[in-house]
Design an enzyme around this catalytic site. Structure first.
Site, PDB file in Angstrom:
ATOM      1  N   GLU A 204       0.780  -1.192  -0.238  1.00  0.00           N
ATOM      2  CA  GLU A 204      -0.467  -0.267  -0.030  1.00  0.00           C
ATOM      3  C   GLU A 204       0.941   1.417  -0.087  1.00  0.00           C
ATOM      4  O   GLU A 204       0.038   1.812  -0.254  1.00  0.00           O
ATOM      5  CB  GLU A 204      -0.807  -0.201   1.282  1.00  0.00           C
ATOM      6  CG  GLU A 204      -2.018  -1.377   1.281  1.00  0.00           C
ATOM      7  CD  GLU A 204      -1.827  -2.304   1.241  1.00  0.00           C
ATOM      8  OE1 GLU A 204      -0.412  -2.143   1.337  1.00  0.00           O
ATOM      9  OE2 GLU A 204      -2.944  -2.986   1.928  1.00  0.00           O
ATOM     10  N   ASP A 253     -15.706   0.720  18.255  1.00  0.00           N
ATOM     11  CA  ASP A 253     -15.024   1.092  17.300  1.00  0.00           C
ATOM     12  C   ASP A 253     -15.855   1.735  16.118  1.00  0.00           C
ATOM     13  O   ASP A 253     -16.733   2.855  16.853  1.00  0.00           O
ATOM     14  CB  ASP A 253     -14.549  -0.725  16.534  1.00  0.00           C
ATOM     15  CG  ASP A 253     -13.490  -0.339  15.574  1.00  0.00           C
ATOM     16  OD1 ASP A 253     -13.644   0.327  14.388  1.00  0.00           O
ATOM     17  OD2 ASP A 253     -12.642  -1.109  15.493  1.00  0.00           O
TER      18      ASP A 253
HETATM   19 MN    MN Z   1      -2.651  -5.054   2.512  1.00  0.00          MN
END
Ligand code: MN
Length: 447
Positions: A204, A253
């Protein structure tokens, strides 16, 4: 191409609200961030009680700002992300960077980590961009994880069974701890890339570099075998233990409810690097920024998948009420009755956590929930236009699902107008406007 340069740009646009009064990391900073959820201004807390470090929040608080960070208009956003996912670009590895200004021994108590909600287990780092690679080094991964501060040198990491979890398991099988870097305070493009659902094996950081037009530089860490952005504000060098686990949570969350407690691995921090005057980046769980960073890349997946089954997708909204994660509203152009249902099936396949989805025609504004409700009220028949799928895999973050297995029921609503009835039956009636009436309205509104 750092968080700092982006903040300077936003400062010039008057998008940064400076909080000059002293505030505490325990509840006070999160309380203020929450109050600014709708306005979504960037908040810079300049006087944080017991710390010398400033705290910044809400950096990616709205779509407009995310587009500004990528230098594009909103209509280009999905295409730009898809391009970067498909053509990742290797960042340069450089010898020096601003994050190397100060290197010190680990002491997490010196970092202004926030305690967000009443029953949270303690302070949590929530904007951590984590890099790790496989034992043989052929797979690199970057993802965002919450980290519970246990003491001065140790964190607990929540590993959802995805890519970092897999790397950790591979290391475990080899009998090794997993080296990793934790970068805090990075450019929004790096945050977006790290939240992107690219396949296992795609690094990424390379996606981020593509988004930044080849302007991302990485440095090598000193204590662990890992890379981190050279211009990050703060980097923690750590190892995920192959053997040591602790109970992690409770923690709020994305849905704004408490996630369950689980046994999760311990991270030992080996070293800390930061800019001399680093800014700590906070991110409020369930806040606007959390919803956008998690949701937006999945809107792209839905848009792409639905585009394959209908001629045109106008817009996709993982809505605020659905926590930016569980509810999608999709506007399409349909050719045949049945296209609406195919669109729903494609959306569920594209985003496994999706629970409820509604498909509407292009005259409905997917960002306006009343408009969508109007479509459901006037174009939808539950006996024909509803799909329910039982026992599918969904999100463990949904309190009503089985939070251990993630099994859930899904519902799709096809609120597109049926083609069997005349179009004008479904059109919103208009009142003809005269210049006099329009002028009068402007006067009454004081415009
Ligand atoms: Mn990944």
């Amino acid at each position: 191409m750092s968080l700092r340069s982006f903040l300077e740009r936003m400062e010039a646009k008057k998008e940064v609200l400076h909080v000059e009064d002293e505030v505490s990391t325990r509840f006070e900073v999160p309380f203020i961030i929450k109050k600014f959820d709708k306005e979504a201004s960037i908040l810079l807390f300049e006087e944080v009680k017991n710390y010398k470090t400033k705290v910044v929040a809400n950096v990616c608080g709205n779509r407009k700002r995310i587009c500004a960070a990528l230098d594009i208009g909103h209509d280009e956003l999905y295409r730009r992300l898809m391009e970067a996912w498909r053509s990742p670009k290797k960042p340069k590895i450089v010898g020096d960077g601003a994050v190397k200004e100060v290197a010190e021994k680990p002491d997490l108590s010196k970092i202004p980590v926030l305690t967000h909600f009443e029953r949270d287990a303690g302070p949590y780092i929530t904007s951590a961009v984590i890099y790790a690679k496989s034992v043989e080094g052929n797979v690199e991964n970057v993802s965002i994880h919450r980290l519970q501060v246990l003491d001065k040198k140790r964190l607990a990491i929540r590993l959802v069974p995805r890519h970092l979890f897999k790397l950790w398991q591979m290391a475990k099988e080899a009998g090794e701890d997993l080296d990793m870097s934790i970068s805090i305070g990075v450019h929004p493009a790096v945050m977006l890339a790290a939240s992107s659902p690219v396949p296992f094996g795609v690094n990424e950081f390379e996606v981020a570099n593509a988004l930044l037009n080849d302007n991302l530089n990485l440095i090598e860490c000193k204590h662990v075998d890992a890379y981190a952005p050279a211009d990050a504000e703060l980097v923690l060098e750590g190892r995920i233990s192959a053997t040591k686990e602790v109970v992690e949570g409770p923690f709020v969350d994305i849905t704004g409810t408490y996630d369950i407690e689980r046994k999760q691995p311990v991270v030992e921090v080996m070293g800390v690097m930061h800019r001399e005057d680093y800014v700590y980046q906070a991110l409020l769980p369930s806040g606007a920024e959390h919803r956008l960073l998690m949701g937006l890349p999945h809107e792209v997946l839905i848009w792409e998948a639905v585009s394959k089954v209908v001629p045109k997708v106008y817009a996709v909204n993982l809505s605020v009420g659905g926590s930016g994660w569980l509810h999608a509203i999709i506007s399409i152009e349909k050719q045949l009755d049945g296209d609406g249902k195919n669109a729903l099936l494609a959306a569920f396949a594209a985003h496994p956590s999706l629970k409820h989805a509604a498909v509407v025609d292009s005259d409905i504004d997917v960002y306006n929930v009343s408009d969508v409700e109007w479509a459901v009220a006037t174009r939808f028949q539950a006996s024909k236009d509803l799909i329910v799928i039982e026992n599918a895999r969904g999100s463990t973050l949904d309190s009503s699902a089985d939070q251990e297995t993630g099994l859930t029921a899904k519902m799709g609503v096809d609120a597109t107008r049926p083609l069997t009835k005349p179009r004008e039956k479904f059109e919103r009636a208009k009142i003809p406007a005269s210049e006099r009436a329009e002028t009068l309205v402007r006067k009454l509104l004081g415009l």
